[in-house]
Structures are given as structure tokens and as C-alpha cells.
Design a protein around this motif. Structure first.
Motif, PDB file in Angstrom:
ATOM      1  N   GLY A   7       4.563  10.898  13.076  1.00  0.00           N
ATOM      2  CA  GLY A   7       3.699  10.848  11.999  1.00  0.00           C
ATOM      3  C   GLY A   7       3.208   9.599  11.671  1.00  0.00           C
ATOM      4  O   GLY A   7       3.382   8.480  12.418  1.00  0.00           O
ATOM      5  N   SER A   8       2.782   9.357  10.293  1.00  0.00           N
ATOM      6  CA  SER A   8       2.067   7.971   9.810  1.00  0.00           C
ATOM      7  C   SER A   8       2.974   7.088   9.890  1.00  0.00           C
ATOM      8  O   SER A   8       2.738   5.722  10.093  1.00  0.00           O
ATOM      9  N   ALA A   9       4.553   7.282   9.771  1.00  0.00           N
ATOM     10  CA  ALA A   9       5.331   6.168   9.672  1.00  0.00           C
ATOM     11  C   ALA A   9       6.282   6.178  10.814  1.00  0.00           C
ATOM     12  O   ALA A   9       7.424   5.609  11.040  1.00  0.00           O
ATOM     13  N   ARG A  10       5.718   6.753  12.142  1.00  0.00           N
ATOM     14  CA  ARG A  10       6.533   6.892  13.264  1.00  0.00           C
ATOM     15  C   ARG A  10       7.153   5.709  13.858  1.00  0.00           C
ATOM     16  O   ARG A  10       6.458   4.541  13.922  1.00  0.00           O
ATOM     17  N   GLY A  11       8.250   5.619  14.036  1.00  0.00           N
ATOM     18  CA  GLY A  11       9.173   4.629  14.606  1.00  0.00           C
ATOM     19  C   GLY A  11       9.811   4.008  13.527  1.00  0.00           C
ATOM     20  O   GLY A  11      10.485   2.799  14.013  1.00  0.00           O
ATOM     21  N   GLN A  55      15.977  10.374   4.685  1.00  0.00           N
ATOM     22  CA  GLN A  55      15.106  10.405   5.835  1.00  0.00           C
ATOM     23  C   GLN A  55      14.622  11.697   6.084  1.00  0.00           C
ATOM     24  O   GLN A  55      13.369  11.964   6.746  1.00  0.00           O
ATOM     25  N   LEU A  56      14.984  12.845   5.449  1.00  0.00           N
ATOM     26  CA  LEU A  56      14.270  14.270   5.745  1.00  0.00           C
ATOM     27  C   LEU A  56      13.031  14.426   4.928  1.00  0.00           C
ATOM     28  O   LEU A  56      12.048  14.858   5.607  1.00  0.00           O
ATOM     29  N   GLY A  57      13.362  13.909   3.694  1.00  0.00           N
ATOM     30  CA  GLY A  57      11.818  13.843   2.960  1.00  0.00           C
ATOM     31  C   GLY A  57      10.792  12.948   3.331  1.00  0.00           C
ATOM     32  O   GLY A  57       9.586  13.235   3.408  1.00  0.00           O
ATOM     33  N   LEU A  58      11.235  11.811   3.649  1.00  0.00           N
ATOM     34  CA  LEU A  58      10.265  10.854   4.284  1.00  0.00           C
ATOM     35  C   LEU A  58       9.782  11.272   5.607  1.00  0.00           C
ATOM     36  O   LEU A  58       8.647  11.065   5.880  1.00  0.00           O
ATOM     37  N   GLU A  59      10.541  11.991   6.381  1.00  0.00           N
ATOM     38  CA  GLU A  59      10.192  12.482   7.879  1.00  0.00           C
ATOM     39  C   GLU A  59       9.054  13.638   7.341  1.00  0.00           C
ATOM     40  O   GLU A  59       7.982  13.498   8.233  1.00  0.00           O
ATOM     41  N   ALA A  60       9.291  14.471   6.515  1.00  0.00           N
ATOM     42  CA  ALA A  60       8.189  15.405   6.314  1.00  0.00           C
ATOM     43  C   ALA A  60       7.051  14.792   5.642  1.00  0.00           C
ATOM     44  O   ALA A  60       5.818  15.338   6.116  1.00  0.00           O
ATOM     45  N   LEU A  61       7.041  13.837   4.821  1.00  0.00           N
ATOM     46  CA  LEU A  61       5.770  13.136   4.298  1.00  0.00           C
ATOM     47  C   LEU A  61       5.013  12.435   5.419  1.00  0.00           C
ATOM     48  O   LEU A  61       3.865  12.576   5.533  1.00  0.00           O
ATOM     49  N   GLU A  76      23.182   3.750  -5.388  1.00  0.00           N
ATOM     50  CA  GLU A  76      23.020   2.851  -4.298  1.00  0.00           C
ATOM     51  C   GLU A  76      22.197   3.673  -3.253  1.00  0.00           C
ATOM     52  O   GLU A  76      21.129   3.143  -2.677  1.00  0.00           O
ATOM     53  N   ALA A  77      22.468   5.001  -3.221  1.00  0.00           N
ATOM     54  CA  ALA A  77      21.600   5.927  -2.287  1.00  0.00           C
ATOM     55  C   ALA A  77      20.072   5.881  -2.851  1.00  0.00           C
ATOM     56  O   ALA A  77      19.117   5.796  -2.078  1.00  0.00           O
ATOM     57  N   VAL A  78      19.787   5.940  -4.067  1.00  0.00           N
ATOM     58  CA  VAL A  78      18.500   5.856  -4.635  1.00  0.00           C
ATOM     59  C   VAL A  78      17.871   4.579  -4.423  1.00  0.00           C
ATOM     60  O   VAL A  78      16.650   4.377  -3.957  1.00  0.00           O
ATOM     61  N   GLU A  79      18.513   3.342  -4.495  1.00  0.00           N
ATOM     62  CA  GLU A  79      18.092   2.158  -4.076  1.00  0.00           C
ATOM     63  C   GLU A  79      17.699   2.033  -2.698  1.00  0.00           C
ATOM     64  O   GLU A  79      16.419   1.374  -2.148  1.00  0.00           O
ATOM     65  N   ILE A  80      18.307   2.616  -1.890  1.00  0.00           N
ATOM     66  CA  ILE A  80      18.023   2.942  -0.294  1.00  0.00           C
ATOM     67  C   ILE A  80      16.943   3.639  -0.197  1.00  0.00           C
ATOM     68  O   ILE A  80      15.819   3.429   0.639  1.00  0.00           O
ATOM     69  N   ILE A  81      16.664   4.781  -0.979  1.00  0.00           N
ATOM     70  CA  ILE A  81      15.819   5.650  -0.579  1.00  0.00           C
ATOM     71  C   ILE A  81      14.348   4.945  -1.146  1.00  0.00           C
ATOM     72  O   ILE A  81      13.222   5.124  -0.573  1.00  0.00           O
ATOM     73  N   ARG A  82      14.210   4.118  -2.110  1.00  0.00           N
ATOM     74  CA  ARG A  82      13.191   3.284  -2.512  1.00  0.00           C
ATOM     75  C   ARG A  82      12.781   2.378  -1.607  1.00  0.00           C
ATOM     76  O   ARG A  82      11.770   2.239  -1.307  1.00  0.00           O
ATOM     77  N   LYS A  83      13.595   1.554  -0.983  1.00  0.00           N
ATOM     78  CA  LYS A  83      13.381   0.636  -0.016  1.00  0.00           C
ATOM     79  C   LYS A  83      12.800   1.500   1.177  1.00  0.00           C
ATOM     80  O   LYS A  83      11.744   0.900   1.804  1.00  0.00           O
ATOM     81  N   ASN A  84      13.417   2.540   1.618  1.00  0.00           N
ATOM     82  CA  ASN A  84      12.700   3.231   2.632  1.00  0.00           C
ATOM     83  C   ASN A  84      11.249   3.909   2.405  1.00  0.00           C
ATOM     84  O   ASN A  84      10.527   3.849   3.267  1.00  0.00           O
ATOM     85  N   ALA A  85      11.120   4.142   1.332  1.00  0.00           N
ATOM     86  CA  ALA A  85       9.854   4.798   0.814  1.00  0.00           C
ATOM     87  C   ALA A  85       8.956   3.676   0.987  1.00  0.00           C
ATOM     88  O   ALA A  85       7.753   3.812   1.341  1.00  0.00           O
ATOM     89  N   HIS A  89       5.680   2.952   3.680  1.00  0.00           N
ATOM     90  CA  HIS A  89       4.314   3.248   2.764  1.00  0.00           C
ATOM     91  C   HIS A  89       4.262   4.544   2.421  1.00  0.00           C
ATOM     92  O   HIS A  89       2.832   5.100   2.209  1.00  0.00           O
ATOM     93  N   LEU A  90       5.372   5.422   2.063  1.00  0.00           N
ATOM     94  CA  LEU A  90       5.049   6.793   1.546  1.00  0.00           C
ATOM     95  C   LEU A  90       5.411   6.801  -0.121  1.00  0.00           C
ATOM     96  O   LEU A  90       5.341   8.031  -0.250  1.00  0.00           O
ATOM     97  N   SER A  91       5.707   5.647  -0.769  1.00  0.00           N
ATOM     98  CA  SER A  91       6.082   5.869  -2.174  1.00  0.00           C
ATOM     99  C   SER A  91       5.112   6.503  -2.884  1.00  0.00           C
ATOM    100  O   SER A  91       5.286   7.365  -3.869  1.00  0.00           O
TER     101      SER A  91
END
Length: 196
Positions: A7-11, A55-61, A76-85, A89-91
């Protein structure tokens, strides 16, 4: 190293939490899950409870979902999710909440525009939270008519074998085993069966 498969964020390589606080879905299992879901994703509303790294929600996006709500009870997980979003570029397409899953579900509205088309339930295996989350999703009418819920439990644990109420409320679309994980795809019983 976890990454977005396509998808748009592939790799894009994702940040992960250190230690054993979370148990990421294995890449093989994730690929299999999205192989099943691939024609259901575009434009859909996604709920990723127990999101961990997101990873699952972002993969779907990345694959074209229109919106995702990602929730974890670890700061800590929420901070990681924000960094990954941000990294993917899926924020703009997601909301990220610090909350325990049951409180979040109990506080959600059930208006048509707030229902979810796809839900990922991947709690700690020993928590017993899959049936509880499924009960609230059903009772509060948080699912669309053709929603799919992806439940990950320990390989030896199958709540649908022991919980009659779950079987009354949900249709099992598919079950698979991936290493130590059992993945069960279900749909609310009021839905038309479109699994095939």
C-alpha cells in the motif's frame, strides 16, 4: 523488524516497544490476515484494540482504509503508535487513544457514522478479553452489518468452542493457526454472509 507490507506506506519499517510488554502479530500471520481481508478494506472504518505498535491498523490504512481508531492502555505503546503513524504519513487518517479496551468500547457512540467495518482484537493471550470485547461490540451495536472482527488468541484457546452466547451472536467465517496463534474471523449474526 516489523514493516508495512503493501500500500501507500509499503516497506516502511515500524518502531517497536522494547521488552516483552507487547506481542506483535507475526509477519506470516499478518500477511495471511490481510490476504483474507484484502477486498474489504478500501474506505472502511477500522478499530485496532490492543494496538501495540499500531501495525495492524496502519497496515489497513496503508491498503486504503478510510479511518482507523488505534487504542492501547500503555502510554509507551501509544507514543510508539504516534511515531509510526507519523513515519508512515497516515496520521491524518487515524485517532490514537490511551485507554483500556473495555472502557474505550463502553464509551463509543453507535451512530451509523461511528460504527466499524473491521476490528482487530489481539489482547494478551491470558487476559480472556476477546469474548468480553465481542460482547460489548455486539451489545452496543458498534459494528456495521457486514463488519469483520479478527480475533487472535493462543493456539490452544478457542472461545467459540466454549461460549454459546458468542456463537449465537457471531458467525465464524474462517479459522487458521499460525505458529502459537489462532486467528478467527467472525461477523455479527445479523449480517449477510459475504465471506466467500
Amino acid at each position: 523488524m516489523m514493516r508495512i507490507i503493501t500500500g501507500s506506506a509499503r516497506g516502511t519499517k515500524l518502531y517497536t516497544l522494547d521488552g516483552d510488554a507487547t506481542r506483535p502479530t507475526a509477519e506470516r500471520a499478518k500477511e495471511a490476515v490481510f490476504s483474507v481481508l484484502q477486498f474489504r478494506i478500501t474506505g472502511r472504518r477500522v478499530l485496532d484494540l490492543f494496538a501495540g505498535s499500531g501495525q495492524l491498523g496502519l497496515e489497513a490504512l496503508s491498503r486504503g482504509a478510510g479511518y482507523a481508531l488505534l487504542c492501547d492502555n500503555s502510554r509507551e505503546a501509544v507514543e510508539i503508535i504516534r511515531k509510526n503513524a507519523d513515519k508512515t504519513h497516515l496520521s491524518p487518517k487515524c485517532d490514537i487513544k490511551l485507554s483500556d479496551a473495555l472502557s474505550l468500547l463502553s464509551g463509543l457512540g453507535s451512530s451509523a457514522e461511528e460504527k466499524f467495518d473491521m476490528v482487530f482484537l489481539d489482547p494478551p493471550y491470558a487476559s480472556g478479553l476477546v469474548p468480553k470485547c465481542l460482547d460489548i461490540l455486539y451489545e452496543r451495536e458498534l459494528l456495521t452489518h457486514d463488519a469483520v472482527v479478527v480475533c487472535e488468541t493462543a493456539r490452544e484457546s478457542d472461545p467459540f468452542c466454549t461460549d454459546e452466547k458468542l456463537n449465537d451472536r457471531y458467525e465464524i467465517l474462517k479459522k487458521s493457526i499460525y505458529g502459537a496463534a489462532r486467528v478467527t474471523f467472525v461477523q455479527p449474526r445479523h449480517a449477510r454472509d459475504v465471506a466467500e
